[in-house]
Design an enzyme around this catalytic site. Structure first.
Site, short mmCIF file in Angstrom:
data_model
loop_
_atom_site.label_atom_id
_atom_site.label_comp_id
_atom_site.label_asym_id
_atom_site.label_seq_id
_atom_site.Cartn_x
_atom_site.Cartn_y
_atom_site.Cartn_z
N GLU A 1 -53.63 26.05 90.64
CA GLU A 1 -52.40 26.75 90.25
C GLU A 1 -52.27 27.91 91.20
OE1 GLU A 1 -50.15 29.28 89.80
OE2 GLU A 1 -51.35 30.10 88.15
N GLU B 1 -46.75 31.88 97.11
CA GLU B 1 -48.13 32.37 97.19
C GLU B 1 -48.97 31.42 98.05
OE1 GLU B 1 -49.70 33.55 93.36
OE2 GLU B 1 -48.08 34.99 93.03
#
Lengths: 631, 631
Positions: free
Chosen positions: B427, B436
Site C-alpha cells: 500500500e 507516493e
C-alpha cells in the site's frame, strides 16, 4: 509533564523521575509508568538504549530500544516520557579512536532518530566533557536539530560550587556552535555545594532558556524524622527557580520503585506551595513575557479604543500626574503668577484620563485660593475617533460639566488658541522616553505655553540603557522576522518587551535628556551618546535594554528605570535594541556602546553600535530599517 | 457571537438581532443589549450612524455614532456588537454627483475607521447596486481592508428566486476587484421565494467563505398557533447551512423589543436541534477542514510512529486488503498454481498492519486447502525505527508466532530474496494514487514476484480530477506561502486537504492508470493526459481536486473518487492542485486541462495547465517548484 511554551500556566509544578536502564529489565514499562503516576509524578525519564554502551571499539554497539510502540501509545510517549541519550556519547563522539567514534556516531544517530520516530517531547543529552572535547558532539547535535523538525534536546550541566562558571562557559560555547538553536535547552543538575556560590553566577542560569532542574537523591539531607530535605542554599535556589515554570526531576534511583521517592516529591511540593502568591501585575504580565512588540506610533497612527482602555487602568501613572498638576497649580498661585485666569491645556488628551487628573487636581485646591480666577481646561486630541468619547464625557460626566472644558479636534502642533496656557499637561512617552516623539510634539505646542511662567508637565525625561544577555530575546527577534517576512530589518529595530529569560550584565546608565519647555534656539533634538559598562563575568551580549526616568514636576517622577522603578506601573515595558551578532564578553572587561538619535523633516530614528570589546556594524544607518514618522 | 475561525466548534448555533437606528433613540444601548442577551440572542447588529443619511449634496452628512465607548467596554464591543454601514453608501459612492460622492466617501471613511477604533468583530456592508455601479464602492472597501489590519467586512447579498445567479455574479465581480481579500466575506439575506431555485445555485454559496444568514421577519409564515415558521424550501436551505458554522440574524425589526423576537429564535433553534448528530468521521475531520498539508514523502522520509498509529485505525482499508488477499490465495490454490509453498511478501510493511491482514487472510482459508504447503511471510521495510516494532510483534503476538515470518530491514527495490513471491502485498498510494511513487517502487519489487502466476495487490489504480471553485483553498495557498517563506512555490505544488468551503464545477474524470505487475519493456511511468470538463454555471476556477480509485484484486476496491467512494475510509484526503490566477468561467462552456507525470532518475513530478477557456502558464515546469524524491 507540562511544557512551558504550550501551557502558559505559571508557577505550575511538575516533577518527574529518572530511572537507570537496569530498572527496566524486570518490569513492564507500562507498570512502571502506572506506579510513577500513582505517586503523583508527572513524567518519567527513560534511557533510549537497553544496553550499557561499551567504550570498546571491538564491540559493535547494537541499538536495542527500551521503549517500544507496541507497549505504549503515541499519546503516552509524547506526554509522559522524556528520553535519555547514552552517557558514553559525550566522550565517544570526540574520541581520537576512529572506530569508536564512528560506532558511537551511529548509535547516537539511531537513538535520536528513534526519539523523533516516537515523537518524545524531549531528550536529555549528557554534559559535554570540555569546550574543545565536544566539538564533534556539538556538530552531531546541530545536525540532529536541523534534520528533525520537532526534536527538543535538553543538554545537562552541573551546578556545583567549584565549577559553576566553567559549566556555564561550556554551555555558552556549545550553544554558540549550534548557532543558539531554538530547540536546544540547558537543564541543570544540582550537586552538593561545599562553599557559597556568587548570586550572579546562579542568576545567569535563570537568564537562559532553562527547562529542568535535576535533583540527585544524594544531595538531600535526612531530617530527624527521617524525611528528605535540602540545604538552605539549595532551597533558596529552588524558590527562585519556581518563577520559571521548570520541570523537576529526581535522579539517582537504583530501583524502579516510585513509591520510595514519594517523600522527595512531597518535600519539593511543600517548598513550592510555600511561595508568595502571584501578584496582580505579575498575572497581567504573564502573557507578555519575552514577547516582542513593535513600538506604538501614536503620532502617525490612531490608537484603538481598547488600547486606551488598557493604559487607563494604570494604578500609578495617573496618581502621579494628578499630584504633579496639583503642586504646579499651588506654585503658580503662591508665586502670584496668575492674574484673572488659570488655563490648563491637556495635549494628546486621548479618551480623557489626563483631563480627569486635571479636574481632580483643581478640585483638590482650596477653593479660596481659586477665587477670582477663571478656570479653563482645553483637551487637544488629533484622533477623531477619540473626540467622540471626549465629547460624550463632557456632556455626561458630572465633574466635567461643572468646569469650562473645550475639546479641540487638532494635532497639537497645529493648534492655535486665543489664550496661552499656564500649565501644559502631556504624556507622550514611549518605552525609551523620547521614542514616541514627545520632544518634537511639545516643541510644537510650547508656542501657546505662557512664556513667563508656563509649566510643562513633564519637566524633563532621560533615557537609560543596560547591556543584556538573553538568548531568548535574540531568538525571538529572528522569529519575529520570519512571521513578518522582513529578515533584513529585524535586528535593526527596537522592540517593546517584558523581558523574562534575561541577565543584565551591568547596571543601567543615563543616555539622552530632554527638558520642557525648551527655550534654546534653534531647537536641536538630535543626540549622540557613548556609554561604557563594566562587565564582571564571562557572558554573551545580545543587545541593550532601554528604560526612562521622567520628572513630571519637582520630585514627582514616573520611572521604568530599575534604580527608581515606579512599582505597580504597567503602562511601559522596557525597549530592547538587539545586535545582529551576539558578542562574547570576558569577566573584568567592558562594553562601550554608542547611540544616536537622528531627526529629519519626516522622521526620527536611532542608530547604534558598540566599539568595545570589538567593533560591529552601525545598526539602522539612516533609519532605513526602522524609524518613527513625524507626519 | 462566535467566530468560526477561532472557536473551532462545529454545528454550533449563534443567533443575533439587527435593529434599525431609530430603535436606539429612546433607550440606553446597554439596556437593549441586556434584553437581547436575556432572550438568548448572542449578538446585536447596530448601525454606525445615528442619523439617516440624506442623499442630498447640500446636506453635509455629519457623523454621529450610536456606539460610544463611555457606555460600553471594549470586551462588549468586540464580542456582542456587529456594526452596520449606512445603506446609502452603496449607491452614493458611485454617484455621478461629485459633491454627493465626496460627502459619502467621507462618511464611509469615518464609519469604518470608527469601527476599527472600537475593534468591532465585523461590519455589514450594503448590497452593491450593480457590477458597473459598484466600482468605486469596491475600491473604497479594498482601501479600508488594506489600511485596517483587523477589519472584517460582511458584504450582504440577497437570495431570492429571481436573481440568485446575478447576485452571485455581483459578489464574484466585487471580490475579484478586491483581489479575493481574506477579510471580505459574503453574507446572504433570504427573501421570499416565488419559484424553485436550482440546487447548484444554492450550493455555490456554500462554497464561499459565507459568514451569516440574514432572516427578515417578513419571510416567516405564522402557523395556526400564531408561531413563526419557514417554508419547506427555506427550511431545507437552513438545514444545509448548519454544517458551515454560520451566524443567523433576525432583521426587519421596527421596535427594539428583543422579547418579541424570542419565538423566532426558538423556531431556528428547534430546526437546528433537529439535525442528524455529527458522525465519528465528521468529528475526526473537523480540525482538518480546508487545512493544507504537504503530501507525505514516505519513500524519501521515514514516517513517525504516531503517523502509522493514526493510519492503522482506518476501519475500511484493512478489511478490504484482507478480503483481497484471501481471494488471491483461494484463486492460486484453486488454479493449482502452488507447488509446495505459499510465499506472501508485504513490501512497505510499516508497523505491520498489512502483515496482520495477511495473517488473518491465511487463517481464514480452510486449513485442508493449505495442507502440504509451506506458508511463509516476508515483511520488508526500509524505516529502521519501524523494524523495532515489527520485531517486537514477531516476538510477542500469538498469531505472529504461529507463522514463519521474516522481517527484512531493506528498501524493497534493493531486496534480493532466495524465493519468489506468489503474492506481493503493498500500500504505497498517495492522495493522487501514484504520487507516493507506488509505480516506481513496485516496478523495483516485481523482480521477485513469480513471473508466471504472481499476483500484485493492488492490481491497478487510476487517478481522477475535478475542476473546483474555492476562494478559501486559494487563499489558504497564499497563506501557506507566507508561513513557509517560499511565495514562488506555493501555487505550483499539490496539497493534501479535506475541502469544505468549495464547489465542484464538473464531475471527476479518469486521468492516469498503472497496472501491476508491469510486464512492458522498457517500463515507462511518465504520462500525459488531457481532460475536458463541461461547465454549467457562471463560476470561478481556482484549481483541481484529485482522487484515486484502486483495484486491490478483482472487484475489491478502495477509492476516494466521489463516484465510488469507500465510505468511512479516512486514510486519504483529496489532493488540491491550485492555479496561480483564478479564471472566470461562463455557463455552458468548458475547461480543458492538461496534466503531465514526469520521471527523471532522481525524482517524479507533475506539471499542469489549462488551454480553455484561456491559456495560462504551465505550472511547475521541470519540477522546479515541487517534486517527489526517488532517492
Amino acid at each position: 509533564m507540562t511544557d512551558s511554551e504550550d501551557s502558559g500556566i505559571y508557577y505550575d509544578f511538575s516533577c518527574g523521575i529518572s530511572f537507570q536502564s537496569s530498572c527496566f529489565n524486570d518490569s513492564k514499562i507500562i507498570n512502571i509508568i502506572e506506579s510513577v503516576e500513582d505517586n503523583q509524578f508527572e513524567f518519567l525519564v527513560v534511557p533510549l538504549s537497553r544496553d550499557k554502551v561499551e567504550n570498546d571499539k571491538k564491540k559493535n554497539n547494537q541499538f536495542r530500544p527500551i521503549l517500544v510502540d507496541t507497549e505504549l501509545s503515541s499519546s503516552y510517549l509524547k506526554s509522559v516520557i522524556v528520553g535519555k541519550v547514552s552517557k558514553s556519547i559525550a566522550q565517544g563522539l570526540d574520541s581520537v579512536d576512529v572506530d569508536l567514534r564512528k560506532s558511537l556516531e551511529k548509535l547516537y544517530h539511531q537513538e535520536i532518530n528513534y526519539t523523533s520516530h516516537l515523537s518524545l517531547s524531549a531528550v536529555i543529552l549528557p554534559t559535554p566533557i570540555s569546550t574543545v572535547g565536544s566539538v564533534n558532539y556539538s556538530r552531531k547535535v546541530y545536525q540532529s536539530l536541523t534534520s528533525n523538525n520537532f526534536l527538543k534536546l535538553w543538554l545537562k550541566f552541573k551546578i556545583d560550587s567549584e565549577n559553576i562558571a566553567e559549566q556555564w562557559s561550556l554551555w555558552n560555547n556549545f550553544r554558540t556552535r549550534v548557532n543558539q538553536h531554538q530547540r536546544l535547552f540547558p537543564v541543570v543538575q544540582l550537586e552538593k555545594w561545599t562553599k557559597p556560590i556568587a548570586e550572579e553566577c546562579l542568576l545567569q542560569w535563570f537568564g537562559e532558556p532553562l527547562k529542568a532542574v535535576l535533583l540527585p537523591k544524594s544531595i538531600f539531607l535526612m531530617n530527624q524524622q527521617g524525611f528528605p530535605a535540602l540545604s538552605k542554599a539549595h532551597q533558596k535556589f529552588l524558590k527562585q527557580s519556581f518563577h520559571y515554570n521548570l520541570q523537576y526531576i529526581i535522579t539517582g534511583c537504583q530501583s524502579n520503585n516510585a513509591k520510595e521517592l514519594k517523600p522527595y516529591y512531597d518535600y519539593l511540593r511543600f517548598l513550592h506551595q510555600n511561595q508568595d502568591p502571584i501578584t496582580e501585575s505579575d498575572r497581567f504580565e504573564q502573557s507578555y513575557l519575552d514577547y516582542l512588540q513593535s513600538p506604538l506610533q501614536p503620532l502617525q497612527d490612531n490608537l484603538q479604543s481598547q488600547t486606551y482602555e488598557v493604559f487607563e487602568l494604570d494604578p500609578v501613572k495617573y496618581t502621579n500626574y494628578q499630584k504633579a498638576t496639583y503642586l504646579a497649580i499651588l506654585d503658580l498661585i503662591n508665586e502670584r503668577r496668575l492674574k484673572d485666569s488659570l488655563v490648563i491645556m491637556v495635549v494628546g488628551a486621548g479618551r480623557g484620563p489626563l483631563i480627569q487628573c486635571t479636574i481632580n487636581a483643581i478640585n483638590r485646591v482650596d477653593s479660596k485660593l481659586l477665587e477670582g480666577l477663571k478656570v479653563k481646561i482645553y483637551g487637544v486630541e488629533k484622533n477623531p475617533n477619540a473626540i467622540h468619547t471626549l465629547m460624550s464625557k463632557k456632556e455626561t460626566l458630572e465633574d466635567w460639566k461643572l468646569l469650562d472644558i473645550d475639546i479641540v479636534d487638532s494635532d497639537m502642533r497645529d493648534f492655535n488658541p486665543d489664550h496661552t496656557a499656564d500649565i501644559l499637561v502631556s504624556e507622550l512617552l514611549g518605552s525609551f522616553g523620547d521614542n514616541e516623539l514627545s520632544p518634537e510634539c511639545l516643541d510644537g505646542a510650547q508656542k501657546y505655553l505662557n512664556s513667563q511662567h508656563g509649566i510643562s508637565i513633564p519637566t524633563w525625561y532621560t533615557s537609560y540603557l543596560s547591556p543584556v544577555q538573553s538568548q531568548t530575546l535574540y531568538q525571538n527577534v529572528s522569529n519575529y522576522v520570519e512571521s513578518q517576512s522582513r529578515l533584513d530589518k529585524a535586528y535593526e529595530t527596537g522592540y517593546v518587551v517584558k523581558p523574562h529569560l534575561y541577565h543584565v550584565l551591568s547596571p543601567s546608565q543615563a543616555l539622552f535628556t530632554f527638558h520642557h519647555p525648551n527655550r534654546e534656539t534653534p531647537i536641536d533634538n538630535s543626540r549622540f551618546g557613548t556609554l561604557n559598562f563594566p562587565i564582571s563575568q564571562n557572558s554573551l551580549l545580545h543587545g541593550f535594554l532601554g528604560y526612562f526616568d521622567c520628572c513630571l514636576y519637582k520630585d514627582v517622577h514616573i520611572s521604568t528605570n530599575p534604580k527608581n522603578f515606579s512599582t505597580g506601573m504597567f503602562s511601559w515595558f522596557p525597549i530592547f535594541f538587539p545586535i545582529k551578532q551576539s558578542v562574547q564578553l570576558n569577566s573584568n572587561s567592558s562594553v562601550t556602546c554608542h547611540f544616536w538619535r537622528c531627526v529629519s523633516k519626516s522622521k526620527v530614528w536611532y542608530e547604534w553600535t558598540i566599539s568595545s570589546p570589538i567593533s560591529i556594524e552601525i545598526h539602522n544607518i539612516q533609519g532605513e530599517k526602522s524609524s518613527i514618522g513625524l507626519i
